[in-house]
Design an enzyme around this catalytic site. Sequence first.
Site: not given
Length: 320
Positions: A247, A255, A286
């Site tokens: 993170y 996020h 991601k």
Amino acid sequence: MESAPSLPVPISYVSGRYLLFSIDVVTYLRREHNICGVLIGTLPQIPQQNVFLGLPLELMPEEARLLVDRGVAYIVDEAKAHDGMRSLLEEDRKAYLRDLESQGQLAARILADRKEQQREQSLKEIDEKKAKGLAAKAAKAARTAAEAEAVKSSPTAADREGVASLFTNNDDTASASRTTGTTTPAPLPVMAVTPTTSYPPLPHPAAAAPHLSTPEVPLSYPLFAHLHSLGYFLSPGLRFGCQYVAYPGDPLRFHSHFVAVSAEWDEEIDLMDIVNGGRLGTGVKKGFLLGGPQKRRDEVESEADRIETVRTFSIEWAGM
């Protein structure tokens, strides 16, 4: 503003786990050192609840090792440290129990005062509602009386008495008796206090507890330390099929950016694993981060040399 705990802070080693029991230490490490850990504590009466967990906080071996290497914390073997409970003097044990009892009495008194304040506030709100209702009745009675005055030039004594009775608050008498009445308060029960640490009655671990050496960490520790040095918050990545989730800030606010997997520099990697990792990272919004140190453990004298040579690669599935 919260005061920082005295450094270094103790990390309890219990049954192969690294645990933190102090909320002050937990908040300090999260705020100053980007260490989140995982809360694993449940309520004794509701062990099934697993949504809102509490203390203790479990640290990954990598997190514990990082804090030890930086001089922020040290490891305490709680099993050996609590051997001192057997040799505890009877006077010290009784003094400790008296201290717990005084804490329970104080907690019970605070709770009773809070309940009394809530009771008085509720009674006040009830009285205010009744007062508003009586005011409305009085206004209505006044209008009725004014209309009666227009019809009858001189009202009788009975009429005046009837109008006056509308202004009488029968509930005021009950309220007054409720306020002036005296009752003998029941003795407050002593609340049970469960301390989160054993210090006291045991001496503080910094002074007497046996310390352990640095925690054993997996081969992925250099990648963990490298990402942490760049300001990332790292959490376990089991639910995303990786080793770490990175993170850019506190996970409560940001996020995650990467699902991270470590590999040795000369390790053979199946191309399909890279493809799967890239698709997985893209599917959960991601990036798939693959990295590791350029030097093996047998080529360096310390883990710090391996951390300095870490290289990372970010892979994204471009067909989605």
